[in-house]
Design an enzyme around this catalytic site. Structure first.
Site, PDB file in Angstrom:
ATOM      1  N   HIS A   1      -7.010  -6.676  -0.628  1.00 67.20           N
ATOM      2  CA  HIS A   1      -5.911  -5.722  -0.499  1.00 67.20           C
ATOM      3  C   HIS A   1      -4.928  -6.114   0.600  1.00 67.20           C
ATOM      4  O   HIS A   1      -3.741  -5.804   0.521  1.00 67.20           O
ATOM      5  CB  HIS A   1      -6.509  -4.343  -0.186  1.00 67.20           C
ATOM      6  CG  HIS A   1      -5.509  -3.250  -0.048  1.00 67.20           C
ATOM      7  ND1 HIS A   1      -4.856  -2.689  -1.130  1.00 67.20           N
ATOM      8  CD2 HIS A   1      -5.033  -2.588   1.056  1.00 67.20           C
ATOM      9  CE1 HIS A   1      -4.042  -1.734  -0.713  1.00 67.20           C
ATOM     10  NE2 HIS A   1      -4.131  -1.666   0.606  1.00 67.20           N
ATOM     11  N   ASP A  18       0.850  -1.181   0.000  1.00 70.08           N
ATOM     12  CA  ASP A  18       0.000   0.000   0.000  1.00 70.08           C
ATOM     13  C   ASP A  18       0.900   1.251   0.000  1.00 70.08           C
ATOM     14  O   ASP A  18       1.769   1.376  -0.851  1.00 70.08           O
ATOM     15  CB  ASP A  18      -0.963  -0.066   1.190  1.00 70.08           C
ATOM     16  CG  ASP A  18      -1.997   1.034   1.203  1.00 70.08           C
ATOM     17  OD1 ASP A  18      -2.981   0.945   0.437  1.00 70.08           O
ATOM     18  OD2 ASP A  18      -1.839   1.999   1.976  1.00 70.08           O
ATOM     19  N   TYR A  58      -2.297  11.240   1.770  1.00 71.28           N
ATOM     20  CA  TYR A  58      -3.166  11.414   0.599  1.00 71.28           C
ATOM     21  C   TYR A  58      -3.243  12.882   0.191  1.00 71.28           C
ATOM     22  O   TYR A  58      -3.254  13.205  -1.002  1.00 71.28           O
ATOM     23  CB  TYR A  58      -4.573  10.884   0.913  1.00 71.28           C
ATOM     24  CG  TYR A  58      -4.611   9.397   1.099  1.00 71.28           C
ATOM     25  CD1 TYR A  58      -4.831   8.552   0.009  1.00 71.28           C
ATOM     26  CD2 TYR A  58      -4.420   8.824   2.356  1.00 71.28           C
ATOM     27  CE1 TYR A  58      -4.870   7.175   0.175  1.00 71.28           C
ATOM     28  CE2 TYR A  58      -4.454   7.445   2.525  1.00 71.28           C
ATOM     29  CZ  TYR A  58      -4.672   6.631   1.432  1.00 71.28           C
ATOM     30  OH  TYR A  58      -4.702   5.274   1.590  1.00 71.28           O
TER      31      TYR A  58
END
Length: 286
Positions: free
Chosen positions: A265, A104, A211
């Protein structure tokens, strides 16, 4: 899970930020870089396994996470600074090079590390983290745009933090369990530890700032990666399209891709034996 009693905790100021990490074993170093919204504990199934293979497994809390320092401001989380943290940690370990495994966001940092400082990586393993160029390509498609809705939502000030803090960070448990396809991959104790780490002062804002920084600071131009690279990809990832595993030879010549069916994931937690098997074979080639 490995015997946590045999693992050691460390702290040091690296790249002007105090980082915490966990180590297991002795031998050539393997850096394990976690993703969002995890911390070093993501690698609970890999630390003991790598130590048993004869490696020095090193799992840091990335800046902003858990016990590592949490610099204020979005700019503190731009990709160049995250890469410099890892470069500094490798040097602090007393070595010039290391194997690097990233999942990730840790995988995104690892991709950029391989582009910026390939001389510091022996072998690169990426787990469900998109190559920057592939992500730019796929983000133009409706499918990946829908999958990435949360990254856009994170750009809003304060509201994402409030959503995570509600009901003692109950959202974290829902994130892991709702998107996991293998029941039992995350125990109640696992969820408790993730909530405890995210609840540390300043942590959730720092975590979301990854982010925000990515949206504001796109990073340096991408370069071809010549480091031997393995990409492990859980095929049922809800956030990242499997198309992100396609067309990578242009940017990573000779890349090896291992798709893992029936896994989402959270590959290190859902398929730890498969991940450990792939690491054993790739990090110690015949």
């Amino acid at each position: 899970m490995g015997n946590e009693a045999g693992w050691t905790h460390h702290e040091a100021v690296v790249n002007n930020v105090r980082l915490h990490w966990v180590e297991a074993g002795e031998g050539p170093p393997v850096l394990l870089l976690h993703g969002f919204p995890e911390f070093w504990y993501e690698w609970r199934h890999q630390l003991a396994a790598l130590a048993g293979m004869g490696y020095r497994a090193v799992a840091p809390d990335l800046r902003g996470y858990n016990l590592s320092e949490k610099p204020e401001g979005v700019e503190a989380y731009r990709i160049e600074k995250l890469v410099d943290d890892v470069r500094g940690l490798i040097r602090h370990l007393g070595v010039e090079r290391a194997h690097v495994v990233g999942h990730d966001w840790g995988g995104v940092v690892a991709w950029w590390l391989a582009m910026i400082a390939p001389e510091q990586i022996d072998r690169l393993v990426i787990i469900n983290a998109p190559h920057p160029q592939a992500f730019r390509r796929e983000l133009m498609t409706p499918d990946q745009m829908l999958r990435s809705w949360y990254a856009a939502a994170f750009q809003v000030p304060l509201l994402p933090e409030a959503a995570f803090r509600a009901n003692d960070f109950a959202l974290l448990g829902r994130i892991f369990r709702a998107s996991s396809v293998r029941p039992g991959a995350f125990s109640d104790e696992d969820i408790r530890r993730y909530r405890e780490a995210a609840a540390r002062p300043g942590a959730i804002t720092a975590m979301i700032n990854y982010y925000r920084a990515a949206a504001r600071y796109p990073g340096p131009p991408a370069r071809a990666i010549t480091t031997p690279t393995l990409l492990i990809w859980g095929e049922q990832d809800q956030a990242l399209s499997i198309r992100l595993t396609e067309g990578l030879d242009e940017w990573v010549p000779g890349i090896r891709i291992e798709r893992v069916p029936g896994v989402s994931h959270w590959v290190p937690a859902e398929a730890p034996d498969r991940v450990n098997e792939l690491l054993a074979g790739f990090l110690s080639p015949r």
